[in-house]
Each structure stands twice: as C-alpha cells, then as structure tokens.
Design an enzyme around this catalytic site. Structure first.
Site, PDB file in Angstrom:
ATOM      1  N   TYR A  70       0.833  -1.211   0.000  1.00 14.10           N
ATOM      2  CA  TYR A  70       0.000   0.000   0.000  1.00 14.10           C
ATOM      3  C   TYR A  70       0.871   1.267   0.000  1.00 14.10           C
ATOM      4  O   TYR A  70       0.634   2.204  -0.781  1.00 14.10           O
ATOM      5  CB  TYR A  70      -0.896  -0.051   1.238  1.00 14.10           C
ATOM      6  CG  TYR A  70      -1.869   1.078   1.427  1.00 14.10           C
ATOM      7  CD1 TYR A  70      -3.028   1.157   0.659  1.00 14.10           C
ATOM      8  CD2 TYR A  70      -1.667   2.039   2.417  1.00 14.10           C
ATOM      9  CE1 TYR A  70      -3.945   2.185   0.872  1.00 14.10           C
ATOM     10  CE2 TYR A  70      -2.572   3.055   2.642  1.00 14.10           C
ATOM     11  CZ  TYR A  70      -3.717   3.129   1.867  1.00 14.10           C
ATOM     12  OH  TYR A  70      -4.624   4.139   2.086  1.00 14.10           O
ATOM     13  N   LYS A 130       1.002   4.130  -2.858  1.00 13.78           N
ATOM     14  CA  LYS A 130       0.667   5.518  -2.527  1.00 13.78           C
ATOM     15  C   LYS A 130       1.839   6.458  -2.818  1.00 13.78           C
ATOM     16  O   LYS A 130       1.643   7.614  -3.187  1.00 13.78           O
ATOM     17  CB  LYS A 130       0.230   5.623  -1.059  1.00 13.78           C
ATOM     18  CG  LYS A 130      -1.106   4.932  -0.755  1.00 13.78           C
ATOM     19  CD  LYS A 130      -2.237   5.424  -1.631  1.00 13.78           C
ATOM     20  CE  LYS A 130      -3.605   5.046  -1.128  1.00 13.78           C
ATOM     21  NZ  LYS A 130      -4.673   5.415  -2.089  1.00 13.78           N
TER      22      LYS A 130
HETATM   23  P1  NDP Z   1     -13.346   2.906   1.875  1.00 14.12           P
HETATM   24  O1  NDP Z   1     -12.850   1.507   2.050  1.00 14.12           O
HETATM   25  O2  NDP Z   1     -14.365   3.453   2.792  1.00 14.12           O
HETATM   26  O3  NDP Z   1     -13.821   3.146   0.355  1.00 14.12           O
HETATM   27  C1  NDP Z   1     -13.036   2.726  -0.701  1.00 14.12           C
HETATM   28  C2  NDP Z   1     -13.755   3.097  -1.973  1.00 14.12           C
HETATM   29  O4  NDP Z   1     -12.948   2.674  -3.089  1.00 14.12           O
HETATM   30  C3  NDP Z   1     -15.102   2.401  -2.105  1.00 14.12           C
HETATM   31  O5  NDP Z   1     -16.009   3.272  -2.720  1.00 14.12           O
HETATM   32  C4  NDP Z   1     -14.763   1.236  -3.011  1.00 14.12           C
HETATM   33  O6  NDP Z   1     -15.864   0.735  -3.748  1.00 14.12           O
HETATM   34  C5  NDP Z   1     -13.787   1.916  -3.942  1.00 14.12           C
HETATM   35  N1  NDP Z   1     -13.047   0.941  -4.736  1.00 14.12           N
HETATM   36  C6  NDP Z   1     -12.256  -0.074  -4.321  1.00 14.12           C
HETATM   37  N2  NDP Z   1     -11.791  -0.770  -5.368  1.00 14.12           N
HETATM   38  C7  NDP Z   1     -12.313  -0.185  -6.478  1.00 14.12           C
HETATM   39  C8  NDP Z   1     -12.212  -0.436  -7.867  1.00 14.12           C
HETATM   40  N3  NDP Z   1     -11.486  -1.462  -8.333  1.00 14.12           N
HETATM   41  N4  NDP Z   1     -12.870   0.364  -8.733  1.00 14.12           N
HETATM   42  C9  NDP Z   1     -13.611   1.399  -8.267  1.00 14.12           C
HETATM   43  N5  NDP Z   1     -13.768   1.685  -6.976  1.00 14.12           N
HETATM   44  C10 NDP Z   1     -13.113   0.906  -6.079  1.00 14.12           C
HETATM   45  O7  NDP Z   1     -11.999   3.763   1.933  1.00 14.12           O
HETATM   46  P2  NDP Z   1     -11.733   5.311   2.250  1.00 14.12           P
HETATM   47  O8  NDP Z   1     -12.870   6.153   1.862  1.00 14.12           O
HETATM   48  O9  NDP Z   1     -11.172   5.372   3.599  1.00 14.12           O
HETATM   49  O10 NDP Z   1     -10.514   5.542   1.237  1.00 14.12           O
HETATM   50  C11 NDP Z   1     -10.592   6.354   0.089  1.00 14.12           C
HETATM   51  C12 NDP Z   1      -9.184   6.642  -0.377  1.00 14.12           C
HETATM   52  O11 NDP Z   1      -8.477   7.289   0.685  1.00 14.12           O
HETATM   53  C13 NDP Z   1      -8.381   5.381  -0.708  1.00 14.12           C
HETATM   54  O12 NDP Z   1      -7.551   5.620  -1.815  1.00 14.12           O
HETATM   55  C14 NDP Z   1      -7.550   5.171   0.541  1.00 14.12           C
HETATM   56  O13 NDP Z   1      -6.381   4.447   0.271  1.00 14.12           O
HETATM   57  C15 NDP Z   1      -7.269   6.600   0.951  1.00 14.12           C
HETATM   58  N6  NDP Z   1      -6.907   6.796   2.344  1.00 14.12           N
HETATM   59  C16 NDP Z   1      -7.735   6.416   3.358  1.00 14.12           C
HETATM   60  C17 NDP Z   1      -7.358   6.603   4.669  1.00 14.12           C
HETATM   61  C18 NDP Z   1      -8.204   6.206   5.826  1.00 14.12           C
HETATM   62  O14 NDP Z   1      -7.715   6.271   6.961  1.00 14.12           O
HETATM   63  N7  NDP Z   1      -9.446   5.807   5.650  1.00 14.12           N
HETATM   64  C19 NDP Z   1      -6.065   7.212   4.991  1.00 14.12           C
HETATM   65  C20 NDP Z   1      -5.280   7.590   3.854  1.00 14.12           C
HETATM   66  C21 NDP Z   1      -5.705   7.384   2.578  1.00 14.12           C
HETATM   67  P3  NDP Z   1     -16.755  -0.541  -3.233  1.00 14.12           P
HETATM   68  O15 NDP Z   1     -17.776   0.024  -2.286  1.00 14.12           O
HETATM   69  O16 NDP Z   1     -17.302  -1.095  -4.500  1.00 14.12           O
HETATM   70  O17 NDP Z   1     -15.806  -1.484  -2.546  1.00 14.12           O
END
Ligand code: NDP
Length: 232
Positions: A138, A142
């Site tokens: 990851y 990133k």
């Molecule tokens: P969530 O797990 O709540 O949401 C992830 C989202 O990404 C969901 O909408 C999921 O869709 C979507 N997703 C996953 N795989 C795919 C794919 N192949 N195609 C399209 N959509 C996809 O995560 P967060 O909201 O927390 O994270 C959002 C971003 O922020 C990510 O990039 C994460 O790495 C980053 N981030 C998050 C942090 C945290 O603490 N939460 C910290 C730092 C960065 P589905 O519902 O279909 O699974």
C-alpha cells in the site's frame, strides 16, 4: 465544472462528491455498482479495468461534456507482513491504488488537453512518506502516486492542467474500522491532534484543490493528517 470521483459510493469519495456538488460542480460518482447514494449521478467504473474506465468517461462526456475535475480516490488495502504477502496482495493493491489512478488520469488528460484546463487530484496517504509496517504494498502504491502526480504536473502544466496529491492520515471510514481497537489507540497516540479525521475534512481540501483559489498549485502533496506525517 464537470467532476468525476472514483470510489464515490462511501467514505472519503462520497464526502468528496458531496463537497464538490456543494461548491456548484456537476458531479458524477464512478462506482463499481454503477449506483451512488444521496441522489448523486453515477456511472459504473472499476478502476482495475481500462475498458471500464474508458467506457465510464465516454458515458460522462456524452451526457455532461468533458471532465474538468478528476479525483482518483478508489483504494484498497491488503495488509500483511512482507514475508506473508502474496503476489495478489501486491498486484491488487497496485492495480487499484496506483494503476487505477493512472488509467483515470490518462483518460481524463485527453479531454483536458483539448480544453486546455483541468484539475487532477490523487488521494494518497501519509504512509507514502512515513512508511507503515504491514503495508509495504500500500505504501509503495501511494508513494507511486506522488511521482505520477509530479510528472503529470510537468507534462500537462503548459495546458493549464494542475495535478496534486492529498495525503490523508487516519480517517474514520470502513477502511480503518477493521483495525483492532488497540492498534487504533496506538495510532491515535501518535497523532498530534489526537484523533482521526472525518471524511469531510479530507473532502474539504480536495474541494479547495478543485476550485479557482488553487489555480496556481500543482505538483503539491497536501498532508491532511493531524500532524502525523509532519517533517516529511
Ligand atoms: P473505503 O474503504 O471506505 O472506500 C473505498 C472506496 O474505493 C469504495 O467506494 C470502493 O468501492 C472503492 N473501490 C475499491 N476498489 C475499487 C475499484 N477497483 N474500482 C472502483 N472503486 C473501487 O476507503 P476510504 O474512503 O477510507 O478511502 C478512500 C481513499 O483514501 C483510498 O484511496 C484510501 O487508500 C485513501 N486513504 C484512506 C485513509 C483512511 O484512513 N481511511 C487514509 C489515507 C488514505 P466498493 O464500495 O465497491 O468497494
């Protein structure tokens, strides 16, 4: 402006879609199911498939016109120590977090270059610079986003297109819900602000980068991490 947010059905993506809509943009949620809550317009988009990404852009352009703002937010984790990390743990995380963002940026650039304007915002993580035991895959993906965004800034800047990275710390979403409470507590102790972020706090910074006030910012990495990653 027309905005596309990947992974906008929940978490940070959903909060971002709402914030951009609040700022007056026409927002389309790119989701795997092709649906999104809260009355948001949605299109089916799986970022691990070039065909799916291209088809989503085609549909949005046909209905709303060229995309001005891309938020590459979709992301997954497949945590584990390196000795136990499988090829698919590495591939899946790279395909979604890094290659997925590049697929979207490549397709978005097509219309943006023609329009001579555009905003690309990539959602990275504090771990891109800080590192994270158990998240080698990851953190590498990133960190890749930072190199990609800086290169895109140089490639596309002359066409009025900016490309920036938002690097959240720990945010209250389903992604961090799965962490054990003891681990969550340890992390909290390391954050100067002493708490996790809300998705809205990340969305507000993405919305700023998409807006007029951020016209002269490109190639930047904006930490939104409560101070966790400062010094990097
Ligand atoms: P969530 O797990 O709540 O949401 C992830 C989202 O990404 C969901 O909408 C999921 O869709 C979507 N997703 C996953 N795989 C795919 C794919 N192949 N195609 C399209 N959509 C996809 O995560 P967060 O909201 O927390 O994270 C959002 C971003 O922020 C990510 O990039 C994460 O790495 C980053 N981030 C998050 C942090 C945290 O603490 N939460 C910290 C730092 C960065 P589905 O519902 O279909 O699974």
């Amino acid at each position: 402006m027309v905005a596309l947010v990947s992974g906008a059905n929940r978490g940070i993506g959903l909060a971002t879609a709402r914030a951009l809509r609040e700022s007056g943009h026409v927002v389309v949620a790119g989701t795997r199911s092709g649906t999104a809550p809260d009355g948001l317009a949605a299109v089916t988009m799986d970022v691990t498939s070039t065909e799916s990404v291209d088809s989503a852009f085609d549909q949005i352009e046909a209905e709303y016109g060229a995309i001005d703002i891309l938020v590459a937010n979709a992301g997954i984790t497949r945590d584990g120590l390196i000795l136990r990390m499988s090829d698919s743990d590495i591939d899946d995380v790279f395909q979604t977090n890094l290659v997925g963002a590049l697929r979207c940026a490549r397709r978005a650039a097509k219309g943006m270059v023609r329009a001579r304007r555009g905003r690309i915002i990539m959602v990275s993580s504090v771990v891109w610079a800080l590192g994270s035991a158990g998240q080698v895959n990851y953190a590498a993906a990133k960190a890749g986003l930072v190199g990609a965004a800086r290169s895109l800034s140089r490639e596309l800047g002359g066409r009025g297109i900016t490309c920036n990275v938002v690097a959240p710390g720990f945010v209250e979403t389903e992604m961090t819900e799965v962490l054990e409470e003891s681990h969550r507590e340890t992390i909290r102790g390391q954050i100067p602000l002493g708490r996790y972020a809300t998705p809205d706090e990340i969305a507000a910074v993405i919305d700023f980068l998409a807006g007029d006030a951020a016209a002269y910012i490109t190639g930047a990495v904006i930490p939104v991490d409560g101070g966790l990653g400062m010094g990097h």
